[in-house]
Design a protein around this motif. Sequence first.
Motif, mmCIF file in Angstrom:
data_model
loop_
_atom_site.group_PDB
_atom_site.id
_atom_site.type_symbol
_atom_site.label_atom_id
_atom_site.label_comp_id
_atom_site.label_asym_id
_atom_site.label_seq_id
_atom_site.Cartn_x
_atom_site.Cartn_y
_atom_site.Cartn_z
ATOM 1 N N GLY A 146 0.818 -1.206 0.000
ATOM 2 C CA GLY A 146 0.000 0.000 0.000
ATOM 3 C C GLY A 146 0.845 1.245 0.000
ATOM 4 N N GLY A 147 2.140 1.129 -0.166
ATOM 5 C CA GLY A 147 3.004 2.275 0.011
ATOM 6 C C GLY A 147 3.644 2.788 -1.243
ATOM 7 N N ALA A 148 3.204 2.348 -2.387
ATOM 8 C CA ALA A 148 3.703 2.841 -3.668
ATOM 9 C C ALA A 148 5.218 2.727 -3.761
ATOM 10 C CB ALA A 148 3.275 4.298 -3.879
ATOM 11 N N GLY A 149 5.780 1.692 -3.079
ATOM 12 C CA GLY A 149 7.221 1.487 -3.172
ATOM 13 C C GLY A 149 8.019 2.476 -2.348
ATOM 14 N N ARG A 150 7.311 3.282 -1.512
ATOM 15 C CA ARG A 150 8.012 4.311 -0.749
ATOM 16 C C ARG A 150 7.998 3.996 0.744
ATOM 17 N NH1 ARG A 150 4.567 7.028 -4.115
ATOM 18 N NH2 ARG A 150 3.203 7.543 -2.361
ATOM 19 N N GLY A 151 7.655 2.773 1.133
ATOM 20 C CA GLY A 151 7.622 2.428 2.530
ATOM 21 C C GLY A 151 6.330 2.801 3.225
ATOM 22 N N GLU A 152 5.348 3.287 2.479
ATOM 23 C CA GLU A 152 4.062 3.661 3.078
ATOM 24 C C GLU A 152 3.353 2.403 3.581
ATOM 25 O OE1 GLU A 152 -0.203 5.511 1.579
ATOM 26 O OE2 GLU A 152 1.636 5.886 0.451
ATOM 27 N N THR A 153 2.858 2.434 4.814
ATOM 28 C CA THR A 153 2.221 1.267 5.411
ATOM 29 C C THR A 153 0.744 1.200 5.028
ATOM 30 O OG1 THR A 153 3.709 1.483 7.290
ATOM 31 C CG2 THR A 153 1.798 0.043 7.564
ATOM 32 N N PRO A 154 0.252 0.065 4.571
ATOM 33 C CA PRO A 154 -1.164 -0.041 4.201
ATOM 34 C C PRO A 154 -2.070 0.233 5.397
ATOM 35 C CG PRO A 154 0.082 -1.932 3.396
ATOM 36 C CD PRO A 154 0.983 -1.184 4.313
ATOM 37 N N ARG A 155 -3.134 0.934 5.165
ATOM 38 C CA ARG A 155 -4.107 1.221 6.210
ATOM 39 C C ARG A 155 -5.082 0.068 6.345
ATOM 40 N NH1 ARG A 155 -8.719 5.287 4.168
ATOM 41 N NH2 ARG A 155 -9.885 3.925 5.567
ATOM 42 N N GLY A 156 -5.889 0.092 7.397
ATOM 43 C CA GLY A 156 -6.874 -0.949 7.618
ATOM 44 C C GLY A 156 -8.055 -0.825 6.673
ATOM 45 N N GLY A 157 -8.896 -1.840 6.687
ATOM 46 C CA GLY A 157 -10.032 -1.875 5.777
ATOM 47 C C GLY A 157 -11.201 -1.047 6.289
ATOM 48 N N ASP A 158 -12.010 -0.589 5.355
ATOM 49 C CA ASP A 158 -13.240 0.115 5.697
ATOM 50 C C ASP A 158 -14.336 -0.904 6.002
ATOM 51 O OD1 ASP A 158 -11.881 2.431 5.131
ATOM 52 O OD2 ASP A 158 -12.770 2.705 3.152
ATOM 53 N N ILE A 159 -15.312 -0.494 6.810
ATOM 54 C CA ILE A 159 -16.427 -1.372 7.152
ATOM 55 C C ILE A 159 -17.731 -0.598 7.013
ATOM 56 C CG2 ILE A 159 -15.092 -2.815 8.741
ATOM 57 C CD1 ILE A 159 -16.299 -1.214 11.044
ATOM 58 N N GLU A 160 -18.828 -1.340 6.845
ATOM 59 C CA GLU A 160 -20.164 -0.762 6.826
ATOM 60 C C GLU A 160 -20.947 -1.293 8.018
ATOM 61 O OE1 GLU A 160 -22.556 -1.127 3.378
ATOM 62 O OE2 GLU A 160 -21.541 0.482 2.294
ATOM 63 N N ILE A 161 -21.641 -0.410 8.707
ATOM 64 C CA ILE A 161 -22.448 -0.789 9.863
ATOM 65 C C ILE A 161 -23.877 -0.321 9.612
ATOM 66 C CG2 ILE A 161 -22.740 -0.614 12.356
ATOM 67 C CD1 ILE A 161 -19.791 0.218 12.523
ATOM 68 N N SER A 162 -24.798 -1.252 9.532
ATOM 69 C CA SER A 162 -26.207 -0.902 9.357
ATOM 70 C C SER A 162 -26.819 -0.629 10.727
ATOM 71 C CB SER A 162 -26.952 -2.044 8.655
ATOM 72 O OG SER A 162 -28.322 -1.728 8.494
ATOM 73 N N VAL A 163 -27.408 0.548 10.887
ATOM 74 C CA VAL A 163 -27.963 0.966 12.175
ATOM 75 C C VAL A 163 -29.469 1.153 12.044
ATOM 76 C CG1 VAL A 163 -27.939 2.725 13.968
ATOM 77 C CG2 VAL A 163 -25.820 2.087 12.813
ATOM 78 N N PRO A 164 -30.273 0.351 12.769
ATOM 79 C CA PRO A 164 -31.730 0.544 12.737
ATOM 80 C C PRO A 164 -32.112 1.818 13.478
ATOM 81 C CG PRO A 164 -31.154 -1.212 14.268
ATOM 82 C CD PRO A 164 -29.889 -0.793 13.613
ATOM 83 N N VAL A 165 -32.802 2.724 12.785
ATOM 84 C CA VAL A 165 -33.172 4.019 13.350
ATOM 85 C C VAL A 165 -34.694 4.100 13.474
ATOM 86 C CG1 VAL A 165 -33.024 6.526 13.046
ATOM 87 C CG2 VAL A 165 -31.145 5.060 12.278
ATOM 88 N N PRO A 166 -35.226 4.493 14.638
ATOM 89 C CA PRO A 166 -36.674 4.661 14.773
ATOM 90 C C PRO A 166 -37.218 5.625 13.718
ATOM 91 C CG PRO A 166 -35.606 4.787 16.912
ATOM 92 C CD PRO A 166 -34.511 4.800 15.897
ATOM 93 N N LEU A 167 -38.417 5.355 13.215
ATOM 94 C CA LEU A 167 -38.973 6.162 12.134
ATOM 95 C C LEU A 167 -39.140 7.623 12.556
ATOM 96 C CD1 LEU A 167 -41.633 3.734 10.603
ATOM 97 C CD2 LEU A 167 -39.218 4.021 10.026
ATOM 98 N N GLU A 168 -39.517 7.858 13.812
ATOM 99 C CA GLU A 168 -39.653 9.239 14.275
ATOM 100 C C GLU A 168 -38.317 9.973 14.206
ATOM 101 O OE1 GLU A 168 -42.968 6.897 16.097
ATOM 102 O OE2 GLU A 168 -40.805 6.598 15.858
ATOM 103 N N ARG A 169 -37.224 9.272 14.536
ATOM 104 C CA ARG A 169 -35.894 9.884 14.494
ATOM 105 C C ARG A 169 -35.481 10.156 13.048
ATOM 106 N NH1 ARG A 169 -32.657 9.540 18.620
ATOM 107 N NH2 ARG A 169 -34.637 10.070 19.613
ATOM 108 N N VAL A 170 -35.909 9.311 12.127
ATOM 109 C CA VAL A 170 -35.615 9.525 10.710
ATOM 110 C C VAL A 170 -36.203 10.856 10.241
ATOM 111 C CG1 VAL A 170 -36.198 8.722 8.392
ATOM 112 C CG2 VAL A 170 -35.359 7.096 10.079
ATOM 113 N N VAL A 171 -37.412 11.175 10.699
ATOM 114 C CA VAL A 171 -38.089 12.402 10.283
ATOM 115 C C VAL A 171 -37.543 13.615 11.018
ATOM 116 C CG1 VAL A 171 -40.311 13.606 10.243
ATOM 117 C CG2 VAL A 171 -40.195 11.187 9.615
ATOM 118 N N GLU A 172 -37.359 13.503 12.322
ATOM 119 C CA GLU A 172 -36.978 14.655 13.139
ATOM 120 C C GLU A 172 -35.468 14.844 13.236
ATOM 121 O OE1 GLU A 172 -38.770 13.877 16.877
ATOM 122 O OE2 GLU A 172 -40.836 14.007 16.115
ATOM 123 N N GLY A 173 -34.694 13.781 13.038
ATOM 124 C CA GLY A 173 -33.258 13.853 13.261
ATOM 125 C C GLY A 173 -32.930 13.725 14.737
#
Length: 322
Positions: A146-173
């Motif tokens: 991950g370092g383009a040959g310059r010694g750059e250390t690869p970073r960790g992976g990205d993740i997705e987290i699905s969060v159930p949100v109450p419908l009232e909170r969806v409307v009001e924030g």
Amino acid sequence: MRDPYEILGVAKTADQADIKRAFRKLAKKLHPDANKDDPKAQDRFAELNSANELLSDPEKRGQFDRGEIDAEGKPRGFEGYPGGPGGFRRGGFRQGPQDESIFESFSFGPEGARRSGHGPHDAGGFDDVIADILGGLGGRGRARAGGAGRGETPRGGDIEISVPVPLERVVEGGPVKVHLPNGRAVEIKIPAHVAEGHRMRLKGQGEPSPFGGAPGDAYVVVAYKQHPLFKVDGADLKADVSLPLAQAVLGGKLRVPTLKGEVELSVPAWTNSGRTFRLRGKGLPKADGAAGDLLATVRIVLPESHDPELEELMRRHLEPKG
């Protein structure tokens, strides 16, 4: 370009995990550093990247399956120049300020794989693949993966987290709690009128780097939490509403619950049970900023207490005429 399913060697029914496994397996096999004597290795690897970039994106995969775009990501029938409308240049790599592809920033030369960016779709997979490949080619993997040959250390992976949100909170924030894979719980603020599928980035809250680099990011995806009164149908809401027998016969005002409190609905006389009324704009937010509707279906209910007069009326109604 060839059919991306054919390139990855997967069926059209393959899920995202199957696609990721197929890509990782072929990436190790076809990487140019593993095929230095093959002048076509870079072309084959670019074709593999392009196929994976299309099929690993559910939206673009759906467009391809429906025939809306071709294997290069261009609209069907597009005859323009590479990099023109459609946002893709030859080989299927996306370009432009909104680019999230991890592959556009890779090139191959005397120093091997170079990378200048990191997108949200790789979930660490591509870094791991490159590290595995280069690690098996004379011990050079960790320094170059991950370092383009310059010694750059690869970073960790990205993740997705699905969060159930109450419908009232969806409307009001407002705030919702997110539980991270590392066991931590953080509170984030959901904006008002947010649609399902909305993504928010938590920088540095993704997977740790196996090589000691920076952690990846976490992407919080809004999902609708099940509601005790409303059923979700796209951006519309459906609800059953009790209608007293007297109002069903005589008509009147009926109180109907919404996500922002009760509203009055005018029910005409002689309304049958099962009739549905549409309350416009009382549903869920849409991606374009508009709102869906509330579909209220009335269900006639009898009085809670015993009513002798009502029973007598029903008896007279059922008596034979004449």
